[in-house]
Design an enzyme around this catalytic site. Structure first.
Site, PDB file in Angstrom:
ATOM      1  CD  GLU A  64      23.790  26.811  -1.482  1.00 44.62           C
ATOM      2  OE1 GLU A  64      25.041  27.204  -1.623  1.00 44.62           O
ATOM      3  OE2 GLU A  64      23.039  26.659  -0.602  1.00 44.62           O
ATOM      4  CG  PHE A  65      21.919  21.989   2.303  1.00 42.52           C
ATOM      5  CD1 PHE A  65      21.311  20.821   2.181  1.00 42.52           C
ATOM      6  CD2 PHE A  65      23.052  22.218   3.058  1.00 42.52           C
ATOM      7  CE1 PHE A  65      22.108  19.552   2.453  1.00 42.52           C
ATOM      8  CE2 PHE A  65      23.867  21.258   2.780  1.00 42.52           C
ATOM      9  CZ  PHE A  65      23.468  19.848   2.686  1.00 42.52           C
TER      10      PHE A  65
ATOM     11  CE  LYS B 150      13.364  27.493   2.305  1.00 40.66           C
ATOM     12  NZ  LYS B 150      14.497  27.343   3.429  1.00 40.66           N
TER      13      LYS B 150
ATOM     14  CE1 TYR C  47       0.736  23.622   4.675  1.00 42.46           C
ATOM     15  CE2 TYR C  47       2.850  23.542   4.530  1.00 42.46           C
ATOM     16  CZ  TYR C  47       1.860  24.024   5.129  1.00 42.46           C
ATOM     17  OH  TYR C  47       1.877  24.716   6.101  1.00 42.46           O
TER      18      TYR C  47
ATOM     19  N   GLY D  75       7.817  18.715  -7.807  1.00 40.01           N
ATOM     20  CA  GLY D  75       8.665  18.893  -8.971  1.00 40.01           C
ATOM     21  C   GLY D  75       9.607  19.549  -8.767  1.00 40.01           C
TER      22      GLY D  75
ATOM     23  CB  CYS E   4      16.470  19.672  -6.404  1.00 35.38           C
ATOM     24  SG  CYS E   4      17.562  21.125  -6.707  1.00 35.38           S
TER      25      CYS E   4
ATOM     26  CE  LYS F 255      19.464  17.979 -10.316  1.00 31.82           C
ATOM     27  NZ  LYS F 255      20.503  17.696  -9.343  1.00 31.82           N
TER      28      LYS F 255
HETATM   29  N1  LIG Z   1      18.310  24.735  -8.106  1.00 33.20           N
HETATM   30  C1  LIG Z   1      18.364  24.291  -6.736  1.00 33.20           C
HETATM   31  O1  LIG Z   1      17.382  24.863  -5.997  1.00 33.20           O
HETATM   32  C2  LIG Z   1      19.397  23.787  -6.316  1.00 33.20           C
HETATM   33  C3  LIG Z   1      19.557  23.796  -4.890  1.00 33.20           C
HETATM   34  C4  LIG Z   1      20.701  23.020  -4.661  1.00 33.20           C
HETATM   35  C5  LIG Z   1      21.413  22.517  -5.353  1.00 33.20           C
HETATM   36  N2  LIG Z   1      21.488  22.445  -6.615  1.00 33.20           N
HETATM   37  C6  LIG Z   1      22.310  21.505  -7.489  1.00 33.20           C
HETATM   38  O2  LIG Z   1      23.405  22.563  -7.765  1.00 33.20           O
HETATM   39  C7  LIG Z   1      23.716  22.177  -9.199  1.00 33.20           C
HETATM   40  C8  LIG Z   1      23.364  23.330 -10.301  1.00 33.20           C
HETATM   41  O3  LIG Z   1      21.964  23.778 -10.282  1.00 33.20           O
HETATM   42  P1  LIG Z   1      21.319  24.946 -10.984  1.00 33.20           P
HETATM   43  O4  LIG Z   1      19.641  24.802 -10.689  1.00 33.20           O
HETATM   44  O5  LIG Z   1      22.051  26.184 -10.376  1.00 33.20           O
HETATM   45  O6  LIG Z   1      21.487  24.866 -12.493  1.00 33.20           O
HETATM   46  P2  LIG Z   1      21.333  25.622 -13.674  1.00 33.20           P
HETATM   47  O7  LIG Z   1      20.954  24.841 -14.807  1.00 33.20           O
HETATM   48  O8  LIG Z   1      20.220  26.795 -13.293  1.00 33.20           O
HETATM   49  O9  LIG Z   1      22.552  26.468 -13.886  1.00 33.20           O
HETATM   50  C9  LIG Z   1      24.005  25.656 -14.302  1.00 33.20           C
HETATM   51  C10 LIG Z   1      24.966  26.623 -15.202  1.00 33.20           C
HETATM   52  O10 LIG Z   1      26.068  26.175 -15.469  1.00 33.20           O
HETATM   53  C11 LIG Z   1      26.338  26.472 -16.875  1.00 33.20           C
HETATM   54  N3  LIG Z   1      27.492  25.650 -17.459  1.00 33.20           N
HETATM   55  C12 LIG Z   1      27.427  24.290 -17.828  1.00 33.20           C
HETATM   56  N4  LIG Z   1      28.653  23.860 -18.207  1.00 33.20           N
HETATM   57  C13 LIG Z   1      29.562  25.076 -17.758  1.00 33.20           C
HETATM   58  C14 LIG Z   1      31.036  24.765 -17.814  1.00 33.20           C
HETATM   59  N5  LIG Z   1      31.523  23.943 -18.386  1.00 33.20           N
HETATM   60  N6  LIG Z   1      31.571  26.048 -17.477  1.00 33.20           N
HETATM   61  C15 LIG Z   1      30.649  27.005 -16.899  1.00 33.20           C
HETATM   62  N7  LIG Z   1      29.412  27.108 -16.857  1.00 33.20           N
HETATM   63  C16 LIG Z   1      28.891  25.873 -17.420  1.00 33.20           C
HETATM   64  C17 LIG Z   1      25.117  26.640 -17.651  1.00 33.20           C
HETATM   65  O11 LIG Z   1      25.425  27.224 -18.719  1.00 33.20           O
HETATM   66  C18 LIG Z   1      24.422  27.026 -16.340  1.00 33.20           C
HETATM   67  O12 LIG Z   1      24.195  28.720 -16.502  1.00 33.20           O
HETATM   68  C19 LIG Z   1      23.140  21.225  -9.605  1.00 33.20           C
HETATM   69  O13 LIG Z   1      23.885  20.132  -9.388  1.00 33.20           O
HETATM   70  C20 LIG Z   1      21.821  21.163  -8.726  1.00 33.20           C
HETATM   71  O14 LIG Z   1      21.579  19.679  -8.522  1.00 33.20           O
HETATM   72  C21 LIG Z   1      20.613  23.033  -7.075  1.00 33.20           C
END
Ligand SMILES: NC(=O)c1ccc[n+]([C@@H]2O[C@H](COP(=O)([O-])OP(=O)(O)OC[C@H]3O[C@@H](n4cnc5c(N)ncnc54)[C@H](O)[C@@H]3O)[C@@H](O)[C@H]2O)c1
Length: 439
Positions: A154-155, A157, A257, A263, A266, A269
């Protein structure tokens, strides 16, 4: 199409809502009962522009469902998305326990053929681990179902997540199966009408593409921050330099910028995890290490400037902080520069009066009630009686404040600006002591 999404976070919820919006039938599964109950009652766990109405409308029309019942979720979709968190492990590598737990859950309950789509950001080779886990559990059950695992990073923002999912720049899919290619084409057809955005590749390349994208963006930020530190020491203005280099189309204006560090959930980590991947195969990640080191330094810059101005005597001082989220249009404070600053100020005996348009509840959740932080209802009330203003996040509403009112509210007209929102000469004319980044 019937789709199941495991994990209702920033990625899972937005993707699920967007898939439901174009007509797919989506079940979201999460282990967090409170989150699921809230969503059923129309309470959205995160702030994202456009998300609330999208979720509510699709929930009401029954194209979007929420449950903690994994068995029900697995039974629903031919497509099973994994969108759970991959936080850093103790050694900095991505912790795969949630991803593998979902793989196990799917394998435990599946009673027909499935396509498992991994959307979480995971190290190269994780698709193979998911495959191995599902195979192991199916064998233990004596169950003979066909399944595929593909990577679909997923990309999006944060702050523009709905729009990014509705109009993706690209849809990367890592698979070597023609069946998976056909199904994914059908799933994403509504997003492909203008032109085909899908890029098919092998699974390992798809997994690495996600890390490479985030690390490239983090590199741009750390690079401009390094130039900013040089500019300060050489008597140049980084804002002129930024425009001078951004005008070169090979460089571009995006992500250069200067500021008080990157922070969020993403970049920190993902840079750390890719660095760790490299180290595990005895490869020196020279650039990634530098990007991370520069960012760690950069997050100290505001505090160092403040401390230098007050000659280290910060005890008893009060600082107004505008912006707590790691970037505008989100309430996400994971790894936010504001946290590093506030914690350093507290350590030095100072107090904080903070305001953020969306992240106040999150700040309250993280820090609870303490004497040295006051969460203020408006940007003006945060200034009242403070010794200086510090800007950590470039929310639009901070860009054109009434400087006369600010002068009245602050004890002294002093601004430390971590996002270079204002013109130094204008602020000087208005009687402010104004410090930006790299100017
Ligand atoms: N946040 C972003 O902007 C972003 C963008 C691209 C990719 N990602 C990636 O996507 C992934 C998810 O990120 P996020 O920010 O959405 O995470 P998040 O922490 O907001 O949400 C993760 C959810 O998964 C749930 N969960 C955990 N274990 C579970 C299980 N066994 N069954 C069902 N649900 C479960 C948690 O309760 C939580 O609600 C990560 O790998 C992240 O690096 C995030």
């Amino acid at each position: 199409m019937r789709v199941t999404v495991f994990g209702i976070g920033y990625v899972g919820l937005v993707q699920a809502a967007v898939l439901a919006e174009v007509g797919h039938d989506v079940v979201c599964v999460d282990v967090d009962q409170q989150k699921v109950d809230n969503l059923k009652n129309g309470i959205i766990p995160i702030y994202e522009p456009g998300l609330e109405s999208l979720v509510k409308e699709n929930y009401e029309t029954s194209r979007l469902h929420f449950t903690t019942n994994a068995e029900e979720g697995v039974a629903h979709g031919k497509l099973q998305f994994i969108a759970v968190g991959t936080p850093p492990d103790e050694d900095g590598s991505a912790d795969l326990k949630y991803v593998l737990a979902v793989a196990e859950t799917i394998a435990t309950h599946m009673n027909d053929d499935k396509i498992i789509v991994n959307k979480s950001t995971v190290p190269v080779g994780t698709g193979d681990k998911v495959k191995a886990k599902v195979t192991e559990v199916l064998a233990a059950r004596n169950a003979d179902h066909t399944f595929h695992v593909c990577s679909n990073p997923e990309f999006l923002k944060e702050g523009a997540a709905v729009n990014d999912c509705m109009k993706p720049d690209r849809i990367v899919i890592g698979t070597d199966s023609d069946e998976v290619k056909d199904v994914m084409h059908e799933l994403y057809a509504p997003f492909n009408r203008n032109h085909d955005r899908i890029i098919f590749m092998d699974m390992r390349s798809a997994e690495l593409t996600k890390y490479a994208a985030n690390c490239m963006l983090a590199t741009k930020i750390s690079f401009i921050n390094e130039m900013a530190m040089l500019a300060e020491r050489l008597g140049a203005d980084i804002e002129h330099v930024r425009q001078g280099i951004g005008s070169d189309p090979r460089i571009g204006y995006d992500f250069i910028y200067p500021g008080c560090g990157y922070g969020g959930s993403c970049f920190p980590k993902d840079v750390q995890a890719l660095k760790r991947t490299a180290e595990e195969i005895d490869f020196e990640p020279l650039i990634l290490r530098a990007v991370e080191n520069r960012n760690a330094e950069q997050k100290q810059v505001l505090f160092n400037k403040i401390s230098a101005h007050y000659k280290g005597d910060l005890a008893g001082k009060t600082f107004a902080i505008w912006g707590l989220s790691f970037k505008p249009n989100t309430d996400d404070m994971r790894d936010a520069p504001s946290r590093v600053l506030m914690e350093a100020l507290w350590q030095a005996g100072a107090k904080v009066q903070a305001y953020d348009p969306e992240a106040m509840e999150e700040a309250q959740r993280i820090y609870g009630v303490r004497d040295d932080i006051q969460l203020c209802g408006t940007r003006q009330s945060a200034l009242k009686g403070a010794d200086a203003l510090v800007i950590c996040t470039e929310w639009k509403q901070f860009w054109a404040p009434d400087f006369d009112i600010m002068t009245e509210l602050l004890n002294e007209p002093v601004i430390f600006d971590g996002r270079n929102l204002f013109e130094p000469s204008l602020l000087k004319k208005k009687g402010f002591y104004y410090v930006g980044i790299g100017r």
